[in-house]
Design a protein around this motif. Structure first.
Motif, PDB file in Angstrom:
ATOM      1  N   LEU A   7       0.834  -1.207   0.000  1.00  0.00           N
ATOM      2  CA  LEU A   7       0.000   0.000   0.000  1.00  0.00           C
ATOM      3  C   LEU A   7       0.868   1.257   0.000  1.00  0.00           C
ATOM      4  O   LEU A   7       0.553   2.239  -0.686  1.00  0.00           O
ATOM      5  N   ALA A   8       1.955   1.224   0.762  1.00  0.00           N
ATOM      6  CA  ALA A   8       2.880   2.365   0.759  1.00  0.00           C
ATOM      7  C   ALA A   8       3.506   2.548  -0.618  1.00  0.00           C
ATOM      8  O   ALA A   8       3.699   3.680  -1.080  1.00  0.00           O
ATOM      9  N   PHE A  14      19.267  12.041   8.536  1.00  0.00           N
ATOM     10  CA  PHE A  14      19.012  11.758   9.949  1.00  0.00           C
ATOM     11  C   PHE A  14      17.801  10.860  10.170  1.00  0.00           C
ATOM     12  O   PHE A  14      17.563  10.446  11.304  1.00  0.00           O
ATOM     13  N   LEU A  15      17.033  10.559   9.124  1.00  0.00           N
ATOM     14  CA  LEU A  15      15.794   9.819   9.324  1.00  0.00           C
ATOM     15  C   LEU A  15      16.041   8.390   9.805  1.00  0.00           C
ATOM     16  O   LEU A  15      15.257   7.844  10.581  1.00  0.00           O
ATOM     17  N   SER A  24       6.839  17.830   2.193  1.00  0.00           N
ATOM     18  CA  SER A  24       6.299  16.710   2.972  1.00  0.00           C
ATOM     19  C   SER A  24       6.413  15.396   2.211  1.00  0.00           C
ATOM     20  O   SER A  24       6.801  14.362   2.773  1.00  0.00           O
ATOM     21  N   LEU A  25       6.085  15.419   0.926  1.00  0.00           N
ATOM     22  CA  LEU A  25       6.169  14.199   0.122  1.00  0.00           C
ATOM     23  C   LEU A  25       7.614  13.764  -0.079  1.00  0.00           C
ATOM     24  O   LEU A  25       7.912  12.561  -0.153  1.00  0.00           O
ATOM     25  N   ALA A  26       8.536  14.730  -0.174  1.00  0.00           N
ATOM     26  CA  ALA A  26       9.950  14.379  -0.324  1.00  0.00           C
ATOM     27  C   ALA A  26      10.472  13.687   0.937  1.00  0.00           C
ATOM     28  O   ALA A  26      11.190  12.681   0.860  1.00  0.00           O
ATOM     29  N   ILE A  27      10.103  14.206   2.114  1.00  0.00           N
ATOM     30  CA  ILE A  27      10.527  13.574   3.363  1.00  0.00           C
ATOM     31  C   ILE A  27       9.882  12.199   3.511  1.00  0.00           C
ATOM     32  O   ILE A  27      10.514  11.230   3.976  1.00  0.00           O
ATOM     33  N   ALA A  28       8.605  12.097   3.090  1.00  0.00           N
ATOM     34  CA  ALA A  28       7.919  10.801   3.148  1.00  0.00           C
ATOM     35  C   ALA A  28       8.616   9.772   2.261  1.00  0.00           C
ATOM     36  O   ALA A  28       8.761   8.609   2.645  1.00  0.00           O
ATOM     37  N   SER A  32      12.081   4.788   1.924  1.00  0.00           N
ATOM     38  CA  SER A  32      13.255   4.066   1.429  1.00  0.00           C
ATOM     39  C   SER A  32      14.057   3.373   2.521  1.00  0.00           C
ATOM     40  O   SER A  32      14.901   2.529   2.214  1.00  0.00           O
ATOM     41  N   CYS A  33      13.795   3.688   3.800  1.00  0.00           N
ATOM     42  CA  CYS A  33      14.614   3.088   4.859  1.00  0.00           C
ATOM     43  C   CYS A  33      13.811   2.465   5.983  1.00  0.00           C
ATOM     44  O   CYS A  33      14.228   1.439   6.538  1.00  0.00           O
TER      45      CYS A  33
END
Length: 268
Positions: A73-74, A116-117, A158-162, A167-168
């Protein structure tokens, strides 16, 4: 002498996109059916007798289904919002300079926060980080619905950070939970294979679905993929909250004995 070559734009018919969506959905459902069928054929206590991937224990297959359902779904939410970004900017009437700034803001956000995520997800919990992905996706998709520059900028960031979180965090949660539940390391390859297969099918199917929604005969066709991505992200967040367990890294700071001795001498 002048040679003129007539250009012809080829576009697949609409039934072709519907066929892609149905085919990708059938492939993913078929894989889930295969996992479910294997779980019915095996005993939950096969830990000592498992010699092949065809005889995986039902506890592992249940864990695999709970993870893959949210992961696919993601992947669909990612694919829905990633196709028509530039065309949406053009529909809103932004100049080239504004579009370049928006793209640069998204890339810079991924570059800065993405560093940092991974550590953040280990600290706050990988399940919470995956839920954060869904929340950022919902915020970004809703913000992109409004034809205001700052709203579009917030949605882009927001979409870029999402995307950086996607990815991790999902893969990290799966690997950590796999080890936490005591499953064998060689079983990871089965999950990774299914992730690659289903992720490719999800991306292809979501792109075809986005194209179908954009060509819908409505004034808001270009934003319909973002509406669909919002719905998918909400469902994904519900599955994560209800089915996933939390895992995080326990940080232990070891202070050398010489430092403690020096501190004691300075204090005394």
């Amino acid at each position: 002498m002048v040679m003129i070559i007539d250009s012809e734009i080829w576009q697949p018919p609409q039934w072709f996109y519907a066929f892609l969506v149905c085919s990708c959905g059938a492939a993913i459902c078929g894989r889930f059916h295969f996992i479910y069928k294997r779980s019915r054929m095996t005993s939950p206590n096969l830990e000592s007798s498992v010699n092949s991937f065809m005889n995986l224990p039902s506890s592992f297959l249940t864990f695999q289904r709970s993870f893959l359902s949210a992961y696919f779904l993601a992947s669909v939410a990612e694919g829905l919002q990633a196709v028509y970004g530039e065309f949406l900017y053009r529909q809103y009437g932004f100049a080239r300079e504004d579009m370049a700034l928006l793209f640069a803001s998204g890339y810079l956000a991924s570059l800065f926060f993405g560093t940092f995520l991974g550590c953040l997800s280990d600290f706050i919990g990988r399940k919470k980080a995956c839920i954060m992905f869904c929340v950022l996706h919902i915020i970004g998709s809703l913000a992109m619905q409004f034809n205001k520059y700052y709203s579009i900028w917030m949605g882009t960031v927001s979409l870029a950070i999402a995307s950086s979180l996607f990815s991790c965090t999902f893969e990290t949660w799966m690997a950590a939970e796999h080890e936490k539940l005591g499953f064998r390391q060689e079983w990871l390859s089965d999950t990774f294979w299914t992730m690659s297969f289903g992720g490719a099918a999800s991306s292809l199917g979501s792109s075809a679905l986005a194209n179908t929604l954009v060509n819908w005969k409505t004034d808001h066709g270009m934003t319909l993929p973002l509406v669909a991505a919002t719905i998918v992200a909400v469902i994904c967040a519900i599955l994560i909250v209800k089915r996933w367990g939390e895992n995080m890294t326990t940080f232990k700071v070891k202070i050398p004995t010489t430092v403690l001795l020096s501190t004691h001498l300075m204090a005394g």
